[in-house]
Design an enzyme around this catalytic site. Sequence first.
Site, PDB file in Angstrom:
ATOM      1  N   GLU A  93       0.970  -1.587  -0.053  1.00 32.73           N
ATOM      2  CA  GLU A  93      -0.462  -0.049   0.115  1.00 32.73           C
ATOM      3  C   GLU A  93       0.938   1.332  -0.065  1.00 32.73           C
ATOM      4  O   GLU A  93       1.644   1.181   1.120  1.00 32.73           O
ATOM      5  CB  GLU A  93      -0.746   0.114   1.079  1.00 32.73           C
ATOM      6  CG  GLU A  93      -1.445  -1.077   1.503  1.00 32.73           C
ATOM      7  CD  GLU A  93      -3.377  -1.295   2.519  1.00 32.73           C
ATOM      8  OE1 GLU A  93      -4.143  -1.376   2.429  1.00 32.73           O
ATOM      9  OE2 GLU A  93      -2.323  -0.665   3.558  1.00 32.73           O
ATOM     10  N   CYS A  94       0.656   1.986  -0.990  1.00 33.68           N
ATOM     11  CA  CYS A  94       1.082   3.625  -0.737  1.00 33.68           C
ATOM     12  C   CYS A  94       2.920   3.543  -0.659  1.00 33.68           C
ATOM     13  O   CYS A  94       3.184   3.052  -1.897  1.00 33.68           O
ATOM     14  CB  CYS A  94       0.634   3.783   0.083  1.00 33.68           C
ATOM     15  SG  CYS A  94       0.851   5.658   0.017  1.00 33.68           S
ATOM     16  N   GLY A  95       3.138   3.857   0.040  1.00 36.12           N
ATOM     17  CA  GLY A  95       4.753   3.264   0.744  1.00 36.12           C
ATOM     18  C   GLY A  95       5.712   2.325   0.160  1.00 36.12           C
ATOM     19  O   GLY A  95       6.182   2.456  -0.813  1.00 36.12           O
ATOM     20  N   ASN A 154      -0.677  -0.679  -4.592  1.00 32.89           N
ATOM     21  CA  ASN A 154      -1.995   0.057  -4.813  1.00 32.89           C
ATOM     22  C   ASN A 154      -1.854   1.550  -3.901  1.00 32.89           C
ATOM     23  O   ASN A 154      -1.086   1.387  -2.431  1.00 32.89           O
ATOM     24  CB  ASN A 154      -3.383  -0.370  -4.670  1.00 32.89           C
ATOM     25  CG  ASN A 154      -3.703  -1.349  -3.547  1.00 32.89           C
ATOM     26  OD1 ASN A 154      -3.767  -2.645  -3.522  1.00 32.89           O
ATOM     27  ND2 ASN A 154      -3.093  -0.747  -2.337  1.00 32.89           N
TER      28      ASN A 154
END
Length: 456
Positions: free
Chosen positions: A330-332, A430
Amino acid sequence: MSNFPRVIIAGVRSKIGKTMVSIGLMRALTNRGYIVQPYKVGPDFIDPSFHYFATGRHSRNLDDFMLSKADLIETFERNFRGADIAIIEGKTGLYDSHDGVDERGSTAHVAKILKSPVILIADVERINRSIAAILMGYKLFDLEVDIRGVILNRVGNPRHAAKVKAAVERLAKMRVLGLIPRKDINMPYRHLGLIPAHEREEFENLFDELAELMEKHVEIDKIIEIAQKAPELEYVDENPIFEYSSRDVTVGVIRDKPFSFYYQDNIDALSARANIVVIDSLKDKKLPKLDGLYIGGGFPEVFAEELERNRSLRRDIYEFCDSGKPVYAECGGLMFLGESIITEKGEFEMVGFFPFKTEMHRKFQALGYCVYRAIRSNVISKRGDTVVGHEFHYSKVIPTGKLEFAYRVKRGRGIDGEYDGVVKKNTLANYIHIHVLSYPTMVRRFVQFAKAYKER
């Protein structure tokens, strides 16, 4: 029906002192011998890290946009076990919501769901009688919100303190529970909010300083009384996603300074179905034996140079992704699995599994709640399912090759405004952050993938 002593600390707007007061109260009560269970309204990872270090208990997110009413109450009650009192830190302004009109996504709505008394925080710097008008508006806007009093922050000299206290109590008919003087409190901020607590050694002293500030200027005994007199709350059965089952797979979770953004409920649900091994992306040189890997969000851009130096771990992670074992990022984590991260200091090599780079920008690239539809089955979701979560990032994806996507964006930004969730083999990355109770399938499916691969 059950009794849960609780109080929500809410603000008239953002950056009003909610976190300062919440942490100060949590630490003051902890120092008095109370077992304090902290909570945070809304999708936030940074404030909960402060809550943990102030109380010794993991803070939990209470988000009425992502969670149903029953799941929100269940989250509150399940995590209250063994505690004496709950301090719930609000988000933004008391009534601020997901769209500015509907009450969902607001601290006020969570307060109504939990039947929790509310204590407002108001900034009275350079104001006196007008504060009564402001607070009267908050008091009358929704009479179902149980506002029990206000703490006035950034108070000037004793003359100013007397004026604002009299104005609030006589004109707005609201109890003043504290008068906190203007004081330079070093609450360090980073571009996504406060700096995570585990990055700074001196926070222990800061928390005790805040506790002393509360003891001196806030009626803590009255706040305890208000919390203890909170109405009874209906009991909700524990969500079955947290029930322990056979744990015959091992999942690695990269949880350290660069990657610290995890909902603790996600980790708990995963722990109920798998053995968890925590990995440090800066210190560990190779992956242990794993059946699955979970990489959360955080600040990889801040530690990009150190992540680049750990070549052996990056190589191991690439090979793990390439093996077909399930990986969720996720993200990072998405940024980490790309080819590189571009910052003001330069370009730094990352894992390189996906054909894209990420570039940091000074302004938000995305912020807010997301609603996605799965257009491709993957390690956490099935094609056709709707996934709800949130996103907040300053980075932007720069494709260097063809990307295959898992989700079409119905609300939010994602990677390019239309899609999110890059898929390759059994690795999904994502921008959206998903809470397990908004989509329990994510944990069940991920563990099933890990088991299936192990059995093969």
